[in-house]
Design a protein around this motif. Structure first.
Motif, short mmCIF file in Angstrom:
data_model
loop_
_atom_site.label_atom_id
_atom_site.label_comp_id
_atom_site.label_asym_id
_atom_site.label_seq_id
_atom_site.Cartn_x
_atom_site.Cartn_y
_atom_site.Cartn_z
N ILE A 8 0.84 -1.19 0.00
CA ILE A 8 0.00 0.00 0.00
C ILE A 8 0.88 1.24 0.00
CG2 ILE A 8 -1.61 1.34 1.40
CD1 ILE A 8 -2.83 -1.37 2.21
N ALA A 9 1.93 1.17 0.83
CA ALA A 9 2.84 2.32 0.89
C ALA A 9 3.45 2.58 -0.47
CB ALA A 9 3.92 2.05 1.92
N LYS A 10 3.79 1.47 -1.15
CA LYS A 10 4.38 1.62 -2.48
C LYS A 10 3.40 2.32 -3.42
CE LYS A 10 3.82 -0.97 -5.79
NZ LYS A 10 3.49 -2.14 -6.55
N SER A 11 2.16 1.84 -3.38
CA SER A 11 1.17 2.44 -4.27
C SER A 11 0.96 3.92 -3.94
CB SER A 11 -0.17 1.71 -4.13
OG SER A 11 -0.01 0.38 -4.50
N GLN A 12 0.91 4.19 -2.62
CA GLN A 12 0.71 5.59 -2.23
C GLN A 12 1.88 6.44 -2.67
OE1 GLN A 12 -0.11 5.26 1.88
NE2 GLN A 12 -2.33 5.22 1.59
N PHE A 13 3.07 5.84 -2.49
CA PHE A 13 4.26 6.57 -2.88
C PHE A 13 4.21 6.87 -4.37
CE2 PHE A 13 8.50 6.21 -4.74
CZ PHE A 13 9.12 7.28 -4.13
N LEU A 14 3.87 5.83 -5.14
CA LEU A 14 3.78 6.01 -6.58
C LEU A 14 2.77 7.10 -6.93
CD1 LEU A 14 3.80 2.55 -8.34
CD2 LEU A 14 5.29 4.49 -8.73
N ALA A 15 1.62 7.02 -6.27
CA ALA A 15 0.58 7.99 -6.57
C ALA A 15 1.06 9.40 -6.25
CB ALA A 15 -0.68 7.67 -5.77
N THR A 16 1.67 9.53 -5.06
CA THR A 16 2.13 10.86 -4.66
C THR A 16 3.20 11.37 -5.60
OG1 THR A 16 1.84 10.00 -2.45
CG2 THR A 16 2.85 12.16 -2.64
N VAL A 17 4.21 10.50 -5.83
CA VAL A 17 5.32 10.94 -6.66
C VAL A 17 4.84 11.30 -8.06
CG1 VAL A 17 7.39 10.13 -7.81
CG2 VAL A 17 7.10 9.75 -5.38
N SER A 18 3.95 10.44 -8.61
CA SER A 18 3.48 10.73 -9.96
C SER A 18 2.77 12.08 -9.99
CB SER A 18 2.52 9.66 -10.43
OG SER A 18 2.99 8.41 -10.09
N HIS A 19 1.97 12.28 -8.96
CA HIS A 19 1.23 13.53 -8.93
C HIS A 19 2.18 14.71 -8.83
CE1 HIS A 19 -2.51 15.70 -8.51
NE2 HIS A 19 -1.90 16.46 -7.62
N GLU A 20 3.18 14.52 -7.97
CA GLU A 20 4.14 15.61 -7.78
C GLU A 20 4.96 15.87 -9.03
OE1 GLU A 20 4.29 17.66 -5.16
OE2 GLU A 20 2.47 16.56 -4.60
N ILE A 21 5.22 14.81 -9.79
CA ILE A 21 6.01 15.00 -11.01
C ILE A 21 5.19 15.75 -12.06
CG2 ILE A 21 7.16 13.81 -12.92
CD1 ILE A 21 7.90 11.62 -10.96
N ARG A 22 3.90 15.49 -12.03
CA ARG A 22 3.07 16.10 -13.06
C ARG A 22 3.08 17.62 -13.01
NH1 ARG A 22 -2.59 13.71 -14.35
NH2 ARG A 22 -3.07 14.69 -12.37
#
Lengths: 151, 923
Positions: free
Chosen positions: B350-364
């Motif tokens: 879950i942490a991985k998914s959240q991390f991915l979601a956050t990072v992706s959002h932040e990269i956008r």
């Protein structure tokens, strides 16, 4: 000048403006909204946009001149400006606004100042172009022609 | 657990102790039992021996008593005596068997001193002392032996009273008138232990209560029998078995402190002995028999073995329980550990998914900046090389953003945050859009791209068009990537329809009928791609679906004639980030995440996805998805534009599959269509048929093949029907293919993929059908929806306000504008005059969310006040739509959470506006 020639000039000018990205589809949409019930709709809106722009650009210049800079304030102005420009279809202004907001978020003063300059530049270009466009329209109307629609 | 385990160990140890104690107790108990048994057997043996001894003794004694009566009768009562020594000796000798225990019998008479002389003369010998064997000194009385058995004849003439033992015996015997025993003593001559039994012989029969004195006076003589006790007992014991096992001692215990041994040795034996009393008829004398076992008690092996065996079994059982318990405890501990690890792994996931979601959002966010800047850079003065660089950079940036979006989707799906929208959409229009998207690529490659939607599929569905589009785009994107020749064919059916068609095929035996595909290339059989689908297995024999009528289960398949998926890669095709091979990603790019996302999305739509792929032939992906039917009468499909209504077209195409696609698109425009397979047939249909053909569509394949005939065809068609010649069109896959079709009167060309709108446009251009209003159908509907509705617009930006008002007015709405949240509140006091409110979110002083909150509060108050009669609910609940310029991902959810009903982007897009507004204004 010949009405037909004027009409061609108008078409070309507007096409060029769209091609060069000054205007986008939204501007054509605006033109479509104009009909017999509101014959000067586009001009009204654009005039409003010009007033708005000058106000906002002044506000931004002032806000960026303050020490320390209140980036939130600047961002609010840019947001406003982005909304207005999107509404009239001023694509390039809108794009600069988007970049501007990113710099505001990053609190990058240098970037903000550069964006502001660019905004001013883009605005003056747009204003000149649009004023020319309206002048052409007026001339056509004065010559008794109809304003061609652009697909 | 540790405590428990220790506890169990303690239980185990105490069990061992218990077993030990139990074993010892059992052993003790059993050996005691054995001992008792031994004792009992000894007792019985001893008693038996004693009784026998006593019996035999009694027999002998009785006989001696009988002899005393004999002597009294024949010696004393007869004168002269009829018994002399020789008679007595003979008699006793002959009757010796009657007295087995006696070694000899003798008779002595009572002689007073006064009678001594006469007696000695009578007998011819003098009375001798027993000890000295000399003539006895003078005594008051004597008891000389007169008769004796031969065995003891040496005692004749000896005075019995002179012997100490004998004297005592004799005296007692005559006093008691009973048989009397001496203490054991060494017998003369034999020197063996013996006893003497003495009976007194009386002159007359005495009364039983006679005094001792009377008895003494009446005494005539004394009969004595010698018992050789030793030999006697020995003989007796020999008669009995198990003589060796038992040691027998016989004692005279008249004197308690000094028992006299009568028989037996001092052989040591078992410590335990048993004593039986012997009664030889002499009340004064007491005899005992002591019995012992010869051997000591043997070690009780039986008890020992039994107990040891029992102990071992119990300990083993205990150990088994102990070991089992330990195992169980260990397994439980392991399980707990596993559960813990699993939890951690899930948390990490879950942490991985959240991390991915956050990072992706932040990269956008910064990427938008980069792209914006690049865009601006392109507008500046650049030379050709620089422009090329910038374009490349922008392309890469766009690719990156789309990649990030995909990763974000994946992460959202994994985090379970992806929710589907439910809005109205037109499936056919959506597919038209998608095929336009891919038209450029397919035309460039010369691939035929075809879409077919079954008539059974309703016009308008409720579902998530964006996600549905994403799945189709994904599958088509893959297909187009890997297909170099042939076709890509998308079909959409209702599941029931497909099931029925399978059944019909089965009935007709057409299962293997080799239907030619759209492009004529062989394809992978799509049926095999949905073999495993549950939707099909649920279907009964009649194909009846139990689901209610509003739900539409669509089956979509995307068929291509590409290179196919290698068999070894097929199993992991839906795994995220898996691609067929590294070379593939180098050649075609992409993350390999698309199919995984598609699978998840299909799952969210309650569908299934499957595929079949044959290398070098092609792949077919099939998925099902569940939607809600929005219009009740789905068979009545309204053609989007009616200008072609009633026209008839002739399609010249030898391939039925391809013709079907074309027929579908033409029918959408309301055009009837006839299909023939070649030009000559077509010509005859046009010229001879009784129907007016308005349009002729010719497949490029036919046109090229019959090129010699084509110009003639054109000429002849142009002459029919009084100058109203049918318009000719050639259907081609790409521009490039059309080089050689020369000819003066080249017909117009329609480039595939066919779409309703594109077809309509081409036909309009060619046929000159007047295009009075180029409005898209959506705007018509919008006008229908919004006409006469009173709408409030709230925006602080004057320009925006004006534009929005203009747009809504255009659709016939009655618009009122205000410029701040506060004004909006004052206008929106329930009961509402307005049908809807469009509100900007970002406003100074009071933003859109806050204003909405206030309005909702007022509505609640108003409703509760007027609880009794709610005349018109809509007056108490005005739809509020957010207007927003930046469409961030969470906006829709955010808006709903804040009490709004949805959002529209600024500037208005007709389609989105329609979608949002249609939810409230059901006309």
């Amino acid at each position: 000048m010949d009405v037909l020639q004027l009409q061609r000039k108008l078409r070309e000018h507007q096409a060029a403006m769209i091609r060069e990205g000054f205007l986008d589809d939204q501007f054509s949409q605006l033109q479509k909204l104009q009909d017999e019930s509101s014959p000067d709709f586009v001009i009204e809106v654009v005039k409003m946009f010009f007033d708005d722009s000058e106000n906002l650009l002044n506000n931004m210049t002032r806000a960026l001149g303050q020490v320390p800079v209140d980036f939130k304030q600047v961002d609010a102005h840019v947001h406003q400006y982005k909304g207005s420009s999107a509404s009239v279809g001023a694509a390039r202004v809108k794009n600069v606004c988007a970049t501007f907001r990113n710099f505001c978020e990053a609190q990058n003063l240098e970037g903000c100042v550069r964006c502001l300059q660019q905004l001013q530049h883009e605005y003056s270009l747009l204003k000149n172009n649009l004023q020319y466009l309206f002048r052409l329209q007026e001339e056509i109307q004065a010559a008794g022609g109809s304003i061609p629609t652009i697909e | 657990m540790k405590v428990k385990s220790g506890c169990v160990r303690r239980v185990f140890y105490s069990w061992i102790v218990f077993c030990t104690v139990g074993g010892l107790y059992g052993f003790w108990h059993m050996s005691l039992n054995a001992c008792e048994q031994r004792k009992e057997s000894l007792i019985s043996m001893c008693d038996e021996r004693a009784r026998m001894l006593q019996d035999q003794f009694n027999v002998s004694m009785n006989h001696i008593q009988a002899m005393s009566i004999l002597i009294k009768t024949f010696h004393h009562n007869m004168n002269p005596s009829s018994i002399d020594q020789s008679t007595f000796a003979r008699y006793t000798e002959r009757t010796a068997f009657e007295r087995p225990l006696t070694s000899g019998v003798a008779y002595a008479v009572r002689v007073l001193h006064s009678e001594r002389g006469q007696f000695e003369r009578q007998q011819g010998w003098t009375i001798k002392n027993m000890n000295t064997l000399h003539p006895s000194p003078a005594q008051q009385e004597y008891a000389p032996v007169i008769f004796a058995q031969d065995t003891i004849s040496h005692v004749i003439s000896l005075d019995v009273l002179s012997g100490k033992e004998d004297r005592e015996n004799v005296l007692r015997a005559r006093e008691s008138a009973k048989g009397v025993l001496t203490a054991p003593f060494r017998l003369l001559k034999t020197n063996r232990l013996g006893v003497i039994l003495t009976f007194a012989v009386y002159k007359r029969i005495l009364p039983s209560n006679a005094t001792p004195y009377q008895r003494i006076q009446a005494t005539d003589g004394y009969l004595g029998g010698v018992f050789d006790v030793e030999s006697l007992v020995e003989k007796l014991l020999q008669q009995l078995a198990s003589e060796q096992a038992v040691i027998v001692n016989v004692y005279d215990t008249t004197n308690n402190t000094h028992p006299i041994v009568m028989y037996g040795s001092n052989v040591s034996g078992d410590s335990f002995s048993y004593v039986s009393t012997l009664n030889f008829g002499d009340p004064l004398r007491k005899h005992e028999m002591h019995c012992r076992f010869k051997q000591k008690q043997p070690w009780p092996w039986l008890a020992f073995n039994t107990c040891v065996g029992g102990f071992v079994i119990c300990v083993l059982l205990g150990y088994i329980f102990y070991a089992t318990w330990n195992r169980v405890v260990k397994a439980e501990e392991d399980r707990d550990e596993m559960t813990e690890l699993k939890k951690r792994a899930e948390a990490a996931d879950i942490a991985k998914s959240q991390f991915l979601a956050t990072v992706s959002h932040e990269i956008r966010t910064p990427m938008n900046g980069v792209l914006g800047m690049l865009h601006m850079l392109m507008d500046t003065d650049l030379d050709v090389t620089q422009q090329e660089y910038v374009r490349t950079a922008q392309g890469s940036g766009k690719a990156l953003v789309s990649l990030i979006n995909e990763v974000l989707d994946q992460a959202k799906i994994e985090a379970g945050k992806l929710e589907l929208e439910a809005s109205l959409f037109d499936l056919r229009a959506l597919l038209d859009d998608v095929s336009s998207l891919f038209s450029e690529k397919s035309q460039a490659k010369g691939i035929e791209l075809a879409v077919y939607v079954s008539d059974e599929v309703p016009e308008v569905l409720i579902g998530d068009p964006g996600r549905f589009r994403q799945i189709i785009t994904n599958l088509m994107g893959n297909s187009i990537k890997f297909t170099e020749k042939g076709h890509i064919y998308v079909t959409i059916h209702v599941v029931e329809e497909v099931v029925h068609s399978i059944e019909i095929d089965k009935e007709l035996g057409l299962e293997d009928s080799n239907n030619v595909s759209v492009s004529g290339f062989p394809v992978a059989d799509s049926r095999r791609s949905w073999e495993g689908f549950k939707a099909f297995s649920q279907v009964g024999p009649l194909g009846s679906f139990s689901s209610d009528a509003d739900l539409i289960n669509l089956i979509v398949s995307v068929e291509d004639t590409g290179e196919g998926i290698p068999l070894e890669a097929q199993s992991r095709i839906f795994t995220p980030f898996m691609q067929v091979g590294p070379s593939v990603s180098r050649r075609h790019g992409g993350t390999g995440i698309g199919l995984s996302i598609s699978k998840c999305l299909v799952g969210l739509m309650n569908g299934e996805i499957g595929f079949v792929s044959l290398p070098k032939i092609g792949s077919t992906f099939t998925f099902t998805a569940l939607f809600t039917n929005a219009c009740n009468n789905h068979h009545q499909s309204n053609p989007p534009s009616s200008e072609f209504q009633g026209m008839t077209a002739l399609l010249i195409d030898p391939r039925p599959a391809r013709a079907k696609v074309c027929r579908y698109h033409m029918q959408r425009l309301g055009i009837r269509i006839q299909v023939v397979s070649d030009l000559s047939q077509g010509l005859s249909t046009i010229t001879e048929g009784n129907q007016i053909i308005n349009i002729v569509l010719i497949e490029q394949q036919v046109w090229d093949r019959d090129s010699c005939m084509s110009s003639g065809f054109v000429d002849s068609t142009s002459r029919v029907h009084d100058g109203v010649a049918p318009k000719l069109f050639i259907l081609v896959n790409s521009n490039a293919c059309l080089g050689e079709t020369s000819g003066t009167s080249n017909p117009r060309v329609i480039i595939k993929p066919l779409r309703a709108s594109m077809l309509a446009a081409s036909l309009q251009r060619a046929m000159g059908v007047s295009c009075r209003n180029g409005e898209v159908p959506a705007s018509l509907s919008l006008g229908h929806l919004l006409g006469g509705k009173k709408i409030l617009i709230v925006d602080d930006n004057g320009v925006n306000r004006t534009v929005a008002a203009g747009a809504l007015k255009k659709y016939g709405a009655d618009v009122v504008c205000v410029s701040s949240g506060k004004e909006a509140i004052s206008k929106l006091k329930p009961p509402h005059d307005f049908d809807a409110c469009f509100m900007d979110i970002q406003m100074p002083e009071m933003d859109g969310f806050e204003a909405t909150k206030k309005i909702r509060e007022m509505e609640r108050c108003g409703r509760s006040k007027r609880d009794g009669f709610v005349d018109n609910l809509s007056k108490w609940d005005v739809p509020i739509l957010a207007m927003t310029a930046d469409v961030i991902q969470a906006t829709h959810e955010e808006c709903v959470r804040r009490g709004m009903d949805g959002y529209v982007s600024k500037p208005f897009e007709a389609e989105q506006l329609y979608r949002e507004v249609s939810r409230f204004f059901h006309s």
